[in-house]
Design a protein around this motif. Structure first.
Motif, PDB file in Angstrom:
ATOM      1  N   CYS A  62      10.145  11.054  -0.300  1.00 48.96           N
ATOM      2  CA  CYS A  62       8.962  11.582   0.382  1.00 48.96           C
ATOM      3  C   CYS A  62       8.030  10.457   0.827  1.00 48.96           C
ATOM      4  O   CYS A  62       7.383  10.561   1.869  1.00 48.96           O
ATOM      5  N   THR A  63       7.955   9.392   0.056  1.00 49.05           N
ATOM      6  CA  THR A  63       7.063   8.289   0.412  1.00 49.05           C
ATOM      7  C   THR A  63       7.602   7.489   1.583  1.00 49.05           C
ATOM      8  O   THR A  63       6.855   6.770   2.249  1.00 49.05           O
ATOM      9  N   ALA A  64       8.912   7.587   1.830  1.00 51.36           N
ATOM     10  CA  ALA A  64       9.509   6.865   2.959  1.00 51.36           C
ATOM     11  C   ALA A  64       9.404   7.656   4.256  1.00 51.36           C
ATOM     12  O   ALA A  64       9.407   7.088   5.347  1.00 51.36           O
ATOM     13  N   PHE A  65       9.279   8.977   4.145  1.00 53.95           N
ATOM     14  CA  PHE A  65       9.284   9.814   5.348  1.00 53.95           C
ATOM     15  C   PHE A  65       7.963   9.705   6.106  1.00 53.95           C
ATOM     16  O   PHE A  65       6.885   9.635   5.519  1.00 53.95           O
ATOM     17  N   GLU A  66       8.052   9.705   7.420  1.00 54.26           N
ATOM     18  CA  GLU A  66       6.875   9.704   8.301  1.00 54.26           C
ATOM     19  C   GLU A  66       7.275  10.476   9.552  1.00 54.26           C
ATOM     20  O   GLU A  66       8.254  10.126  10.226  1.00 54.26           O
ATOM     21  N   CYS A  67       6.538  11.536   9.860  1.00 53.94           N
ATOM     22  CA  CYS A  67       6.908  12.381  11.003  1.00 53.94           C
ATOM     23  C   CYS A  67       6.399  11.833  12.325  1.00 53.94           C
ATOM     24  O   CYS A  67       6.703  12.397  13.386  1.00 53.94           O
ATOM     25  N   LEU A  68       5.580  10.781  12.306  1.00 55.94           N
ATOM     26  CA  LEU A  68       5.043  10.163  13.518  1.00 55.94           C
ATOM     27  C   LEU A  68       4.171  11.133  14.328  1.00 55.94           C
ATOM     28  O   LEU A  68       4.077  11.041  15.549  1.00 55.94           O
ATOM     29  N   GLY A  69       3.541  12.057  13.618  1.00 51.97           N
ATOM     30  CA  GLY A  69       2.643  13.001  14.278  1.00 51.97           C
ATOM     31  C   GLY A  69       3.306  14.268  14.766  1.00 51.97           C
ATOM     32  O   GLY A  69       2.630  15.167  15.288  1.00 51.97           O
ATOM     33  N   ALA A 230       8.146  -8.616  15.124  1.00 51.88           N
ATOM     34  CA  ALA A 230       9.433  -7.925  15.206  1.00 51.88           C
ATOM     35  C   ALA A 230       9.353  -6.788  16.221  1.00 51.88           C
ATOM     36  O   ALA A 230       8.303  -6.175  16.411  1.00 51.88           O
ATOM     37  N   LEU A 231      10.477  -6.511  16.871  1.00 53.08           N
ATOM     38  CA  LEU A 231      10.510  -5.504  17.932  1.00 53.08           C
ATOM     39  C   LEU A 231      10.988  -4.154  17.403  1.00 53.08           C
ATOM     40  O   LEU A 231      11.977  -4.073  16.668  1.00 53.08           O
ATOM     41  N   PHE A 232      10.269  -3.115  17.807  1.00 47.54           N
ATOM     42  CA  PHE A 232      10.653  -1.719  17.574  1.00 47.54           C
ATOM     43  C   PHE A 232      10.806  -1.373  16.090  1.00 47.54           C
ATOM     44  O   PHE A 232      11.620  -0.536  15.716  1.00 47.54           O
ATOM     45  N   LEU A 233      10.013  -2.036  15.273  1.00 46.47           N
ATOM     46  CA  LEU A 233       9.937  -1.713  13.848  1.00 46.47           C
ATOM     47  C   LEU A 233       9.001  -0.529  13.673  1.00 46.47           C
ATOM     48  O   LEU A 233       7.929  -0.482  14.279  1.00 46.47           O
ATOM     49  N   THR A 234       9.389   0.445  12.843  1.00 52.72           N
ATOM     50  CA  THR A 234       8.572   1.644  12.662  1.00 52.72           C
ATOM     51  C   THR A 234       8.094   1.771  11.216  1.00 52.72           C
ATOM     52  O   THR A 234       8.647   1.156  10.298  1.00 52.72           O
ATOM     53  N   GLN A 235       7.097   2.613  11.039  1.00 53.42           N
ATOM     54  CA  GLN A 235       6.561   2.846   9.702  1.00 53.42           C
ATOM     55  C   GLN A 235       7.598   3.419   8.742  1.00 53.42           C
ATOM     56  O   GLN A 235       7.666   2.984   7.586  1.00 53.42           O
ATOM     57  N   PRO A 236       8.435   4.384   9.156  1.00 53.65           N
ATOM     58  CA  PRO A 236       9.459   4.871   8.231  1.00 53.65           C
ATOM     59  C   PRO A 236      10.410   3.776   7.751  1.00 53.65           C
ATOM     60  O   PRO A 236      10.846   3.799   6.591  1.00 53.65           O
ATOM     61  N   GLN A 237      10.749   2.830   8.610  1.00 48.92           N
ATOM     62  CA  GLN A 237      11.617   1.731   8.188  1.00 48.92           C
ATOM     63  C   GLN A 237      10.946   0.907   7.103  1.00 48.92           C
ATOM     64  O   GLN A 237      11.577   0.541   6.098  1.00 48.92           O
ATOM     65  N   LEU A 238       9.663   0.602   7.294  1.00 53.08           N
ATOM     66  CA  LEU A 238       8.927  -0.156   6.280  1.00 53.08           C
ATOM     67  C   LEU A 238       8.818   0.635   4.982  1.00 53.08           C
ATOM     68  O   LEU A 238       8.980   0.083   3.889  1.00 53.08           O
ATOM     69  N   ASN A 239       8.540   1.915   5.103  1.00 57.65           N
ATOM     70  CA  ASN A 239       8.373   2.743   3.913  1.00 57.65           C
ATOM     71  C   ASN A 239       9.628   2.769   3.051  1.00 57.65           C
ATOM     72  O   ASN A 239       9.548   2.920   1.826  1.00 57.65           O
ATOM     73  N   ALA A 240      10.792   2.645   3.699  1.00 54.92           N
ATOM     74  CA  ALA A 240      12.055   2.713   2.968  1.00 54.92           C
ATOM     75  C   ALA A 240      12.473   1.367   2.389  1.00 54.92           C
ATOM     76  O   ALA A 240      13.397   1.296   1.566  1.00 54.92           O
ATOM     77  N   ALA A 241      11.811   0.290   2.809  1.00 51.76           N
ATOM     78  CA  ALA A 241      12.174  -1.057   2.369  1.00 51.76           C
ATOM     79  C   ALA A 241      11.313  -1.502   1.193  1.00 51.76           C
ATOM     80  O   ALA A 241      10.436  -0.770   0.722  1.00 51.76           O
ATOM     81  N   ARG A 242      11.579  -2.720   0.721  1.00 55.90           N
ATOM     82  CA  ARG A 242      10.765  -3.331  -0.329  1.00 55.90           C
ATOM     83  C   ARG A 242      10.077  -4.560   0.242  1.00 55.90           C
ATOM     84  O   ARG A 242      10.688  -5.333   0.965  1.00 55.90           O
ATOM     85  N   VAL A 254       1.270  -0.200   8.738  1.00 56.32           N
ATOM     86  CA  VAL A 254       0.523  -0.206   7.486  1.00 56.32           C
ATOM     87  C   VAL A 254       1.433  -0.649   6.335  1.00 56.32           C
ATOM     88  O   VAL A 254       2.588  -0.220   6.246  1.00 56.32           O
ATOM     89  N   ARG A 255       0.899  -1.499   5.470  1.00 55.92           N
ATOM     90  CA  ARG A 255       1.654  -1.945   4.306  1.00 55.92           C
ATOM     91  C   ARG A 255       1.849  -0.751   3.353  1.00 55.92           C
ATOM     92  O   ARG A 255       0.872  -0.137   2.911  1.00 55.92           O
ATOM     93  N   PRO A 256       3.090  -0.377   3.057  1.00 60.56           N
ATOM     94  CA  PRO A 256       3.320   0.778   2.178  1.00 60.56           C
ATOM     95  C   PRO A 256       2.643   0.618   0.812  1.00 60.56           C
ATOM     96  O   PRO A 256       2.608  -0.478   0.263  1.00 60.56           O
TER      97      PRO A 256
END
Length: 261
Positions: A62-69, A230-242, A254-256
């Motif tokens: 759930c913390t990784a998911f982002e609907c982008l509005g 970085a190009l075309f990086l999204t918030q959900p990608q960051l949320n799923a990473a460390r 935003v920093r997760p």
């Protein structure tokens, strides 16, 4: 019609992701749940009863998911503020939410093209997609998404090539299976479009101008990495990473919260 918002606002959504989306315990969602069944943590006011402790309680997905509005767009525009609780069309709503999220992701990427490498054709397509987000469920569900993805993919590819043109020695690892690989070092301008980077070691990597469109960054170690351009990086990608406090991010992301642990 006003341009759609491209970041989630759960206060204006009816908890659609918690009801309409299926999820599985093995994917970090605590329990198995089919589409159309409200999550056991969904409160009567459509808020999450364990939002502050999702990761601690075993719901990192759930913390990784982002609907982008897309959630508030479907709730307030597509269905005019009428909750799923008052309708008997959850299957349609689920499909509509899926389409809307794809449209919002397209707009996020086209917005980046407009900011970093403006292109009249990309601007025209962005206007058309923005208008489509205000369409009816039938119009949304019958739109040719495959054609749209192909069209937008070509525009993003052209923008990526323009922005990375002056980077020497950049490699193309598009769609490569790099799960668990050690990718530390200078990766400036590399293309990781659609690549599997699950649990990859990218500590302190220089990822400036790296194309990360659609890259799977689940559990990728980004501690100390430079993703500032970085190009075309999204918030959900960051949320799923460390990552950590030393990870450099683009200004619009935003920093997760879990990176601070």
């Amino acid at each position: 019609m006003p341009a759609p918002e491209l970041t989630s606002d759960c206060s204006r959504c009816f908890g659609l992701c918690c009801v309409l989306m299926p999820f599985a315990a093995v994917s970090g969602f605590g329990v198995d749940k089919p589409s159309g069944t409200p999550c056991l943590n969904l409160a009567v006011d459509d808020s999450c009863s364990i939002h502050a402790t999702l990761r601690e309680d075993g719901w990192p997905g759930c913390t990784a998911f982002e609907c982008l509005g897309a959630g508030q767009q479907v709730s307030q525009v597509t269905y005019g503020g009428v909750s799923w609780r008052e309708q008997d069309n959850l299957g349609e709503m689920a499909a509509t939410l899926s389409v809307m999220r794809q449209l919002h992701e397209v707009l996020v990427h086209l917005d980046e093209v407009a900011r970093r490498s403006p292109d009249p054709e990309a601007a025209r397509v962005a206007t058309e997609v923005a208008e489509l987000t205000g369409a009816t469920p039938v119009e949304l569900l019958t739109h040719d998404l495959d054609q749209l993805h192909a069209q937008v993919g070509a525009l993003l590819g052209a923008a990526s090539a323009r922005l990375r043109a002056d980077v020497d020695g950049a490699q193309d690892r598009s769609r490569a299976d790099l799960a668990g690989h050690d990718l530390r070092g200078d990766r400036r301008g590399w293309s990781f479009r659609g690549a599997l980077l699950i649990a990859a070691d990218l500590r302190d990597a220089d990822l400036r101008l790296a194309d990360l469109l659609g890259a799977d960054l689940r559990d990728a170690d980004l501690r100390g990495a430079d993703l500032s351009t970085a190009l075309f990086l999204t918030q959900p990608q960051l949320n799923a990473a460390r990552g950590d406090a030393a990870t450099r991010l683009p200004d619009h992301l935003v920093r997760p919260r879990h990176w601070r642990g």
